[in-house]
Design an enzyme around this catalytic site. Structure first.
Site, PDB file in Angstrom:
ATOM      1  N   ASP A 292       0.888  -1.174   0.001  1.00 54.14           N
ATOM      2  CA  ASP A 292       0.017   0.043   0.015  1.00 54.14           C
ATOM      3  C   ASP A 292       0.820   1.183   0.015  1.00 54.14           C
ATOM      4  OD1 ASP A 292      -2.179  -2.044   0.725  1.00 54.14           O
ATOM      5  OD2 ASP A 292      -1.683  -1.635   2.535  1.00 54.14           O
TER       6      ASP A 292
ATOM      7  N   ASP B  16       0.058   7.558   8.490  1.00 53.94           N
ATOM      8  CA  ASP B  16       0.220   6.012   8.716  1.00 53.94           C
ATOM      9  C   ASP B  16       1.584   6.232   9.697  1.00 53.94           C
ATOM     10  OD1 ASP B  16      -0.653   5.093   5.501  1.00 53.94           O
ATOM     11  OD2 ASP B  16      -1.629   4.609   7.518  1.00 53.94           O
TER      12      ASP B  16
ATOM     13  N   GLU C  55       1.326  -3.387  10.949  1.00 59.46           N
ATOM     14  CA  GLU C  55       0.972  -3.458   9.554  1.00 59.46           C
ATOM     15  C   GLU C  55       2.091  -2.506   8.638  1.00 59.46           C
ATOM     16  OE1 GLU C  55      -1.579  -0.818   7.136  1.00 59.46           O
ATOM     17  OE2 GLU C  55      -3.116  -2.334   7.812  1.00 59.46           O
ATOM     18  N   GLU C  56       2.607  -1.687   9.536  1.00 55.53           N
ATOM     19  CA  GLU C  56       3.552  -0.622   8.739  1.00 55.53           C
ATOM     20  C   GLU C  56       5.064  -0.946   8.693  1.00 55.53           C
ATOM     21  OE1 GLU C  56       0.580   1.487   7.202  1.00 55.53           O
ATOM     22  OE2 GLU C  56       2.707   1.462   6.515  1.00 55.53           O
TER      23      GLU C  56
ATOM     24  N   ASP D 150      -2.618  -2.229  13.474  1.00 55.44           N
ATOM     25  CA  ASP D 150      -2.613  -1.544  12.366  1.00 55.44           C
ATOM     26  C   ASP D 150      -2.734  -0.204  12.791  1.00 55.44           C
ATOM     27  OD1 ASP D 150      -5.089  -1.297   9.683  1.00 55.44           O
ATOM     28  OD2 ASP D 150      -3.413  -0.128   9.962  1.00 55.44           O
TER      29      ASP D 150
ATOM     30  N   LEU E 151      -2.878   2.898  11.464  1.00 55.96           N
ATOM     31  CA  LEU E 151      -3.814   3.822  10.904  1.00 55.96           C
ATOM     32  C   LEU E 151      -4.681   3.006   9.745  1.00 55.96           C
ATOM     33  CD1 LEU E 151      -4.362   6.761  11.754  1.00 55.96           C
ATOM     34  CD2 LEU E 151      -3.839   7.226   9.379  1.00 55.96           C
ATOM     35  N   ASP E 152      -5.959   2.797  10.055  1.00 61.12           N
ATOM     36  CA  ASP E 152      -6.689   1.889   9.075  1.00 61.12           C
ATOM     37  C   ASP E 152      -7.553   2.945   8.310  1.00 61.12           C
ATOM     38  OD1 ASP E 152      -7.884  -0.520   8.227  1.00 61.12           O
ATOM     39  OD2 ASP E 152      -9.508   0.482   9.148  1.00 61.12           O
TER      40      ASP E 152
HETATM   41  P1  AHG Z   1      -5.075   0.351   5.570  1.00 62.40           P
HETATM   42  O1  AHG Z   1      -5.535   1.867   5.285  1.00 62.40           O
HETATM   43  O2  AHG Z   1      -4.751  -0.124   7.080  1.00 62.40           O
HETATM   44  O3  AHG Z   1      -4.247  -0.350   4.586  1.00 62.40           O
HETATM   45  O4  AHG Z   1      -6.643  -0.318   5.527  1.00 62.40           O
HETATM   46  C1  AHG Z   1      -7.268  -0.225   4.459  1.00 62.40           C
HETATM   47  C2  AHG Z   1      -8.160  -1.399   4.185  1.00 62.40           C
HETATM   48  C3  AHG Z   1      -9.588  -1.103   5.167  1.00 62.40           C
HETATM   49  O5  AHG Z   1      -9.395  -0.064   5.755  1.00 62.40           O
HETATM   50  C4  AHG Z   1     -10.804  -1.258   4.145  1.00 62.40           C
HETATM   51  O6  AHG Z   1     -11.810  -1.919   4.526  1.00 62.40           O
HETATM   52  C5  AHG Z   1     -10.231  -1.529   2.694  1.00 62.40           C
HETATM   53  O7  AHG Z   1      -8.613  -1.196   2.826  1.00 62.40           O
HETATM   54  C6  AHG Z   1     -10.728  -0.790   1.569  1.00 62.40           C
HETATM   55  O8  AHG Z   1     -10.291  -1.641   0.398  1.00 62.40           O
HETATM   56  P2  AHG Z   1     -10.702  -1.202  -0.860  1.00 62.40           P
HETATM   57  O9  AHG Z   1     -10.419   0.167  -1.298  1.00 62.40           O
HETATM   58  O10 AHG Z   1      -9.969  -2.069  -1.883  1.00 62.40           O
HETATM   59  O11 AHG Z   1     -12.295  -1.382  -0.920  1.00 62.40           O
HETATM   60 MN    MN Z   2      -6.244  -1.489   7.702  1.00 61.90          MN
HETATM   61 MN    MN Z   3      -3.285   0.556   8.069  1.00 59.80          MN
END
Ligand code: AHG
Ligand code: MN
Ligand code: MN
Length: 338
Positions: free
Chosen positions: A65, A71, A94-95, A116, A118-119
């Site tokens: 990502d 984050d 996660e990071e 995680d 920052l989600d």
């Molecule tokens: P993060 O920001 O920790 O990488 O998590 C993002 C995740 C989760 O929060 C969310 O349900 C999902 O990514 C959304 O993914 P899409 O944009 O593919 O739907």
């Molecule tokens: Mn997440």
């Molecule tokens: Mn995250």
């Protein structure tokens, strides 16, 4: 829900401890420290639009990502807040690609922290709710030295505590030790988390389904059949509602309170889906099950999956028990007819 009995997070934790005389008070200390970290991150999140903390760092994390400055800020803040209390033998984020050892001169504890930081970070710049997710285990490796990868790769049913913070219209911290799920709303006036959602119980079924319909053409046939079934039927005499924030914490928080189902499936392109087993799916499954819901990968309980690697992903179908059981039926029938 109004705050009940003006119960602060520290007092609620201490009262909880009294009901478990065997409790050493250590988990309470950890939870209080996590509450402090949440307040600090919340402050930063709420002024993110004003300072140069938005935007991308230009790097990608282990999951591939794009990494946002917030984050990294949240990741570093959590480590700084949690690495000196003497509670942990190891952490994983996660990071961070590998496990995180405590600084050399720090006391080593018997707990393991996975998080995680920052989600939902793709939503930061649009001021949409984001969150932090955390998960605590007891160490399983021998001795009292630094923890190991084995300590970080335990199945989800072994969690001691799981929780999340959602930074939305207000900052809410939700946690469970497996006995009841409780939510606390931060009162910024005096910086305390006040009990606002005591003993959350997820409805047995709900009117809302939540998943990224942009991936429709890659979905398993059973999932397509399930969604078509919802769209062709009604819930309590009204059509079903599609709601998808794109921050798992926000989507799960709504599902916990309103009922319904959240889905991130495996599909033709990514057999294991997108969400991380250790940092997102295990803690959220522990919480939803403790609130009377269900969480599987379409077949098997998420909490029984034996992790193989720190950043592995899993499909997830999570929420009201009857809704998850129904989508599992559609998936099974489609598999059997193939
Ligand atoms: P993060 O920001 O920790 O990488 O998590 C993002 C995740 C989760 O929060 C969310 O349900 C999902 O990514 C959304 O993914 P899409 O944009 O593919 O739907
Ligand atoms: Mn997440
Ligand atoms: Mn995250």
């Amino acid at each position: 829900m109004a705050a009940t009995r003006f119960m602060t997070l520290p007092r609620h934790i201490l009262e909880g401890e009294k009901q478990h005389p065997e409790a050493t008070g250590e988990l309470s200390a950890i939870l209080l420290q996590l509450g402090l970290a949440a307040k600090i991150i919340s402050l930063e999140v709420n002024k993110a639009g004003l300072v140069d903390i938005l935007g991308f760092t230009g790097e990608n994390n282990k999951s591939g990502d794009q990494v946002k400055k917030l984050d990294i800020y949240a990741h570093e803040m959590l480590i700084k807040a949690m690495d000196h209390g003497g509670h942990f033998c190891v952490m994983a984020s996660e990071e961070e690609e590998d496990i995180i050892h405590l600084p050399p001169n720090k006391k080593i504890g018997k707990y393991v922290l996975l998080f995680d930081p920052l989600d939902g970070s793709s939503n930061i710049d649009a001021n949409i709710s984001i969150g932090t997710i955390f998960s605590i285990y007891k160490r399983v490796s021998e001795g009292t030295g630094p923890g190991t990868r084995e300590d970080c790769l335990q199945p989800g049913y072994k969690q001691e505590v799981a929780g999340y913070v959602v930074y939305g219209s207000s900052t809410i911290l939700v946690y469970t030790t497996g006995h009841g799920v409780h939510g606390f709303t931060l009162d910024p006036a005096f910086g305390e988390f006040l009990l606002s959602h005591e003993n959350i119980q997820i409805p047995k079924t709900g009117r809302i389904y939540s998943l990224n319909e942009g991936n429709y053409f890659s979905w398993p046939q059973g999932l397509k059949n399930y969604i078509k079934h919802l769209q062709a039927n009604q819930f309590d005499g009204k059509p079903y509602q599609a709601r998808y924030v794109g921050s798992m914490v926000a989507d799960i928080h709504r599902t916990l309170l309103y009922g319904g189902i959240f889905i991130y499936p495996g599909d033709k392109r990514n057999r294991k889906g997108k969400l991380r087993l250790m940092y997102e799916c295990n803690p959220m499954s522990f919480i939803v099950e403790a609130a009377g819901g269900r969480a599987t990968d379409g077949k098997k309980r998420i909490l029984e999956v034996q992790p193989e690697s720190l950043h592995e992903r899993t499909p997830i179908y999570i929420g009201s028990e009857e809704d998850v059981l129904l989508v599992e039926k559609f998936l099974r029938e489609a598999d059997e007819s193939e």
